[in-house]
Design an enzyme around this catalytic site. Structure first.
Site, PDB file in Angstrom:
ATOM      1  N   GLN A  95      29.232  15.466 -50.608  1.00  0.00           N
ATOM      2  CA  GLN A  95      30.606  15.795 -50.215  1.00  0.00           C
ATOM      3  C   GLN A  95      30.846  17.296 -50.068  1.00  0.00           C
ATOM      4  OE1 GLN A  95      32.359  12.889 -53.349  1.00  0.00           O
ATOM      5  NE2 GLN A  95      33.841  12.878 -51.687  1.00  0.00           N
ATOM      6  N   ARG A 127      31.314  19.149 -63.399  1.00  0.00           N
ATOM      7  CA  ARG A 127      30.522  17.960 -63.103  1.00  0.00           C
ATOM      8  C   ARG A 127      30.142  17.989 -61.630  1.00  0.00           C
ATOM      9  NH1 ARG A 127      32.315  12.297 -61.298  1.00  0.00           N
ATOM     10  NH2 ARG A 127      30.365  11.162 -61.385  1.00  0.00           N
ATOM     11  N   HIS A 131      25.122  10.171 -56.806  1.00  0.00           N
ATOM     12  CA  HIS A 131      26.474   9.929 -56.297  1.00  0.00           C
ATOM     13  C   HIS A 131      26.331   9.447 -54.842  1.00  0.00           C
ATOM     14  CE1 HIS A 131      30.927  11.095 -56.969  1.00  0.00           C
ATOM     15  NE2 HIS A 131      30.898  10.466 -55.808  1.00  0.00           N
ATOM     16  N   ASN A 149      27.105   7.317 -60.381  1.00  0.00           N
ATOM     17  CA  ASN A 149      28.537   7.361 -60.152  1.00  0.00           C
ATOM     18  C   ASN A 149      28.977   6.066 -59.489  1.00  0.00           C
ATOM     19  OD1 ASN A 149      31.169   8.930 -59.858  1.00  0.00           O
ATOM     20  ND2 ASN A 149      30.851   8.172 -57.777  1.00  0.00           N
ATOM     21  N   GLU A 150      29.868   5.326 -60.144  1.00  0.00           N
ATOM     22  CA  GLU A 150      30.526   4.174 -59.544  1.00  0.00           C
ATOM     23  C   GLU A 150      29.579   3.200 -58.839  1.00  0.00           C
ATOM     24  OE1 GLU A 150      33.678   5.640 -57.053  1.00  0.00           O
ATOM     25  OE2 GLU A 150      34.799   6.425 -58.748  1.00  0.00           O
ATOM     26  N   ASN A 170      35.974   6.900 -64.249  1.00  0.00           N
ATOM     27  CA  ASN A 170      36.668   7.423 -63.065  1.00  0.00           C
ATOM     28  C   ASN A 170      37.923   6.600 -62.862  1.00  0.00           C
ATOM     29  OD1 ASN A 170      34.596   9.198 -62.664  1.00  0.00           O
ATOM     30  ND2 ASN A 170      33.984   8.408 -60.662  1.00  0.00           N
ATOM     31  N   TYR A 219      42.023   6.456 -60.953  1.00  0.00           N
ATOM     32  CA  TYR A 219      42.976   7.059 -60.009  1.00  0.00           C
ATOM     33  C   TYR A 219      44.321   6.347 -59.901  1.00  0.00           C
ATOM     34  CZ  TYR A 219      39.098   9.839 -58.082  1.00  0.00           C
ATOM     35  OH  TYR A 219      38.071  10.720 -57.923  1.00  0.00           O
ATOM     36  N   GLU A 267      36.356  11.534 -63.494  1.00  0.00           N
ATOM     37  CA  GLU A 267      37.130  11.833 -62.286  1.00  0.00           C
ATOM     38  C   GLU A 267      38.553  11.341 -62.454  1.00  0.00           C
ATOM     39  OE1 GLU A 267      35.644  10.311 -58.512  1.00  0.00           O
ATOM     40  OE2 GLU A 267      33.628  10.989 -59.010  1.00  0.00           O
ATOM     41  N   TRP A 276      39.284  15.542 -60.136  1.00  0.00           N
ATOM     42  CA  TRP A 276      38.679  15.376 -58.815  1.00  0.00           C
ATOM     43  C   TRP A 276      39.669  15.894 -57.797  1.00  0.00           C
ATOM     44  CZ3 TRP A 276      33.855  14.202 -57.240  1.00  0.00           C
ATOM     45  CH2 TRP A 276      33.681  14.104 -55.851  1.00  0.00           C
ATOM     46  N   GLU A 300      35.368  13.353 -47.489  1.00  0.00           N
ATOM     47  CA  GLU A 300      35.904  12.182 -48.181  1.00  0.00           C
ATOM     48  C   GLU A 300      35.293  10.895 -47.592  1.00  0.00           C
ATOM     49  OE1 GLU A 300      37.184  11.683 -50.924  1.00  0.00           O
ATOM     50  OE2 GLU A 300      38.159   9.759 -50.758  1.00  0.00           O
ATOM     51  N   TRP A 301      33.967  10.868 -47.549  1.00  0.00           N
ATOM     52  CA  TRP A 301      33.211   9.680 -47.127  1.00  0.00           C
ATOM     53  C   TRP A 301      33.715   9.119 -45.801  1.00  0.00           C
ATOM     54  CZ3 TRP A 301      29.073  10.276 -49.846  1.00  0.00           C
ATOM     55  CH2 TRP A 301      29.145  10.757 -51.149  1.00  0.00           C
TER      56      TRP A 301
HETATM   57  C1  GBH Z   1      35.961   8.405 -56.104  1.00  0.00           C
HETATM   58  O1  GBH Z   1      35.997   7.002 -56.149  1.00  0.00           O
HETATM   59  C2  GBH Z   1      34.595   8.893 -55.683  1.00  0.00           C
HETATM   60  O2  GBH Z   1      33.732   8.950 -56.786  1.00  0.00           O
HETATM   61  C3  GBH Z   1      34.658  10.254 -55.010  1.00  0.00           C
HETATM   62  O3  GBH Z   1      33.433  10.542 -54.409  1.00  0.00           O
HETATM   63  C4  GBH Z   1      35.782  10.269 -53.990  1.00  0.00           C
HETATM   64  O4  GBH Z   1      35.866  11.467 -53.272  1.00  0.00           O
HETATM   65  C5  GBH Z   1      37.083  10.021 -54.731  1.00  0.00           C
HETATM   66  O5  GBH Z   1      37.020   8.757 -55.297  1.00  0.00           O
HETATM   67  C6  GBH Z   1      38.323  10.028 -53.831  1.00  0.00           C
HETATM   68  O6  GBH Z   1      38.281   8.957 -52.961  1.00  0.00           O
HETATM   69  O7  GBH Z   1      37.937   0.400 -49.588  1.00  0.00           O
HETATM   70  O8  GBH Z   1      39.815  -0.891 -50.310  1.00  0.00           O
HETATM   71  O9  GBH Z   1      37.659  -1.415 -51.121  1.00  0.00           O
HETATM   72  C7  GBH Z   1      37.248   6.438 -56.519  1.00  0.00           C
HETATM   73  C8  GBH Z   1      37.200   4.923 -56.559  1.00  0.00           C
HETATM   74  C9  GBH Z   1      36.901   2.939 -55.334  1.00  0.00           C
HETATM   75  C10 GBH Z   1      38.482   4.542 -54.597  1.00  0.00           C
HETATM   76  C11 GBH Z   1      36.940   2.313 -53.966  1.00  0.00           C
HETATM   77  C12 GBH Z   1      38.505   3.926 -53.228  1.00  0.00           C
HETATM   78  C13 GBH Z   1      38.182   1.971 -51.957  1.00  0.00           C
HETATM   79  C14 GBH Z   1      38.855   0.678 -52.021  1.00  0.00           C
HETATM   80  N1  GBH Z   1      37.217   4.355 -55.237  1.00  0.00           N
HETATM   81  N2  GBH Z   1      38.210   2.533 -53.302  1.00  0.00           N
HETATM   82  S1  GBH Z   1      38.530  -0.362 -50.654  1.00  0.00           S
END
Ligand code: GBH
Length: 476
Positions: free
Chosen positions: A17, A74, A120, A165-166, A306, A308, A377, A427, A434-435
């Site tokens: 990232q 991290r 990651h 990670n996750e 992690n 959010y 995170e 984070w 952002e992927w």
């Molecule tokens: C984090 O994941 C990541 O570790 C980090 O790399 C990233 O930048 C950050 O979030 C912000 O996005 O597509 O509807 O199935 C957080 C957990 C789990 C959040 C999957 C987004 C997508 C749900 N993530 N979720 S869906």
């Protein structure tokens, strides 16, 4: 409300990232380089080729961390920088490894404690091509073990290690929805390969075994002399019943967390998958061999969390489809009585709800016996942030409030509920790739100007964390 005296806090990032330098000094491609090259996979057609250029700006990043008071940082390593082809018989790229050795030295010299994530999501592309990457139950854990050993040996000064990670994201988004690399899914309009009914559960299993192998090597070969700690980082949202009067919704709330978190945490703490998952998935969920249980059970020195957001949960009736990964339920932003879980952000899945953080910290602590927790995170995007002028972007009061609410909720969980939380990472240190959402969505406490040589501009939130932590961390 308070946090313990030695509480450690800082900021988090991930290699693909932020680093850029995709071809620098012999780095090999990862599955994300390949995924980004497929038209339509990334919202703005971008990639991590340049990203924040952090590979070439380590001094600038460390100065930034120092200037905003971080005690810890991290970050993750790019496996294919260190072993370009990835495998245990493939050559090591000394330049790639030296980059991280020096980075850790420089962080320590600046008084910042490194927390290294080994993985990651950026698997060396060759391993995906060679044997199916995460789907290979024998090869993948052995190659991850080898990579981990190479790194532990080279970086003895790092005392805090996170294996994965996750793994939920690697498994579900990588092999069920196809939203993330390598993009497998049963949906043939999105991918020619994949079986959403089985592959995600296979990948998850192999990630657990690989984690177990890397932990065993650390504990047997390095911990006795290096004295560090190792664990895994899991993601999961808080849950509230859509209808609190309906026992089926209340039950679905636990099931949702089991499918997200306990999928990995139950094997690590108890040695088996949750009953709710075994019931729904049957033989699609692999079973642990006794050798695998020995590797996985008891393999966390700490729990990496992690977190959010939160959701209302409504149970579903009838047989779930083969590609269901939620646990036969719906996730909603509004409850039956019309309450809203939180305000909108730029991320469709994220709405702030700090009480949920406190509640989930309690849920995890009760289930897993009050383990030491590092929040690895936590953070938010802001609706429309990218469209604002710079002088407005740096006044990110929404993010300041998010951190204020979440850190205080965590402090209450610590001092009032007995949760053993010992660290926290916001984070993210800076806006980054952002992927699948590309660069439009920003999570940084620092604005990165992609049009002007990735110049960094700290936002208000960057400077808000030090006074916030100073106000809640006990002084004696
Ligand atoms: C984090 O994941 C990541 O570790 C980090 O790399 C990233 O930048 C950050 O979030 C912000 O996005 O597509 O509807 O199935 C957080 C957990 C789990 C959040 C999957 C987004 C997508 C749900 N993530 N979720 S869906």
């Amino acid at each position: 409300m308070s946090l313990p005296k030695d509480f450690i806090w800082g900021f988090a990032t991930a290699s693909y990232q932020i680093e850029g330098g995709a071809k620098s000094d012999g780095r090999g491609p990862s599955i994300w380089d390949s995924f980004c090259a497929i038209p339509g996979k990334i919202a703005d057609g971008s990639s991590g080729d340049v990203a924040c250029d952090s590979y070439n700006r380590t001094k600038e990043d460390i100065d930034l961390l120092k200037s905003i008071g971080a005690k810890a940082y991290r970050f993750s390593l790019s496996w294919s920088r260190i072993i370009p082809l990835g495998g245990r018989n493939d050559p090591i790229n000394q330049k790639g490894l030296d980059h991280y050795v020096k980075f850790v030295d420089d962080l320590l010299e600046a008084g910042i404690t490194p927390f290294i994530t080994l993985y990651h999501w950026d698997l060396p592309d060759e391993l995906d091509k060679r044997y199916g990457g995460l789907l290979n139950r024998v090869e993948f854990p052995l190659d991850f073990e080898n990579y981990a050993r190479v790194v532990y040996k080279a970086i003895p000064k790092c005392k805090n290690w996170i294996t994965f990670n996750e793994p939920w994201c690697s498994s579900i988004l990588g092999y069920s929805t196809g939203y993330f690399a390598p993009g497998h899914t049963s949906d043939r309009s999105k991918s020619a390969v994949g079986d959403s009914s089985r592959e995600p559960w296979t990948a998850g299993h192999n990630l657990l075994v690989a984690h177990g192998r890397a932990v065993k090597v650390y504990r047997e070969e390095f911990k006795p002399t290096q004295g560090g700690e190792i664990g895994i980082t899991l993601n999961g949202d808080a849950t509230y019943p859509w209808d609190p009067e309906d026992p089926a919704d209340v039950e679905a709330c636990d099931r949702k967390i089991e499918f997200a978190i306990s999928w990995f945490a139950d094997p690590i703490y108890f040695g088996e998958y949750p009953a709710s998952m075994r019931k729904q998935l049957g033989d699609r969920l692999p079973t642990f061999t006794p050798e695998e249980v020995a590797l996985v059970k008891g393999s966390n020195d700490f729990y990496g969390m992690n977190h959010y957001t939160a959701n209302y949960i409504k149970h579903k009736t009838g047989t779930p489809p083969d590609d269901d990964f939620l646990g036969n339920l719906e996730t909603l932003f509004y409850s039956k009585s019309g309450e809203c879980i939180g305000e909108e952000t730029e991320s469709f899945w994220l709405r702030p709800n700090a009480q949920g953080f406190r509640d989930l910290l309690n849920w995890l602590s009760k289930r897993y016996g009050y383990p030491k927790i590092y929040v690895t995170e936590n953070g938010t995007s802001i609706k429309g942030e990218s469209d604002l002028p710079l002088e407005k972007i740096v006044e990110d009061d929404f993010r300041v409030k998010y951190f204020d609410d979440y850190v205080k909720a965590m402090a209450k969980a610590s001092s009032e509920d007995g949760v053993n939380v010992q660290g926290y990472f916001a984070w993210s240190l800076m806006d980054n790739f952002e992927w699948a959402e590309g660069y439009q969505t920003r999570f940084g406490v620092t604005y990165v100007d992609y049009e002007d040589q990735q110049k960094r501009h700290p936002k208000k939130s960057a400077k808000s964390l030090k006074p916030l932590f100073d106000s809640v961390i006990k002084t004696e």
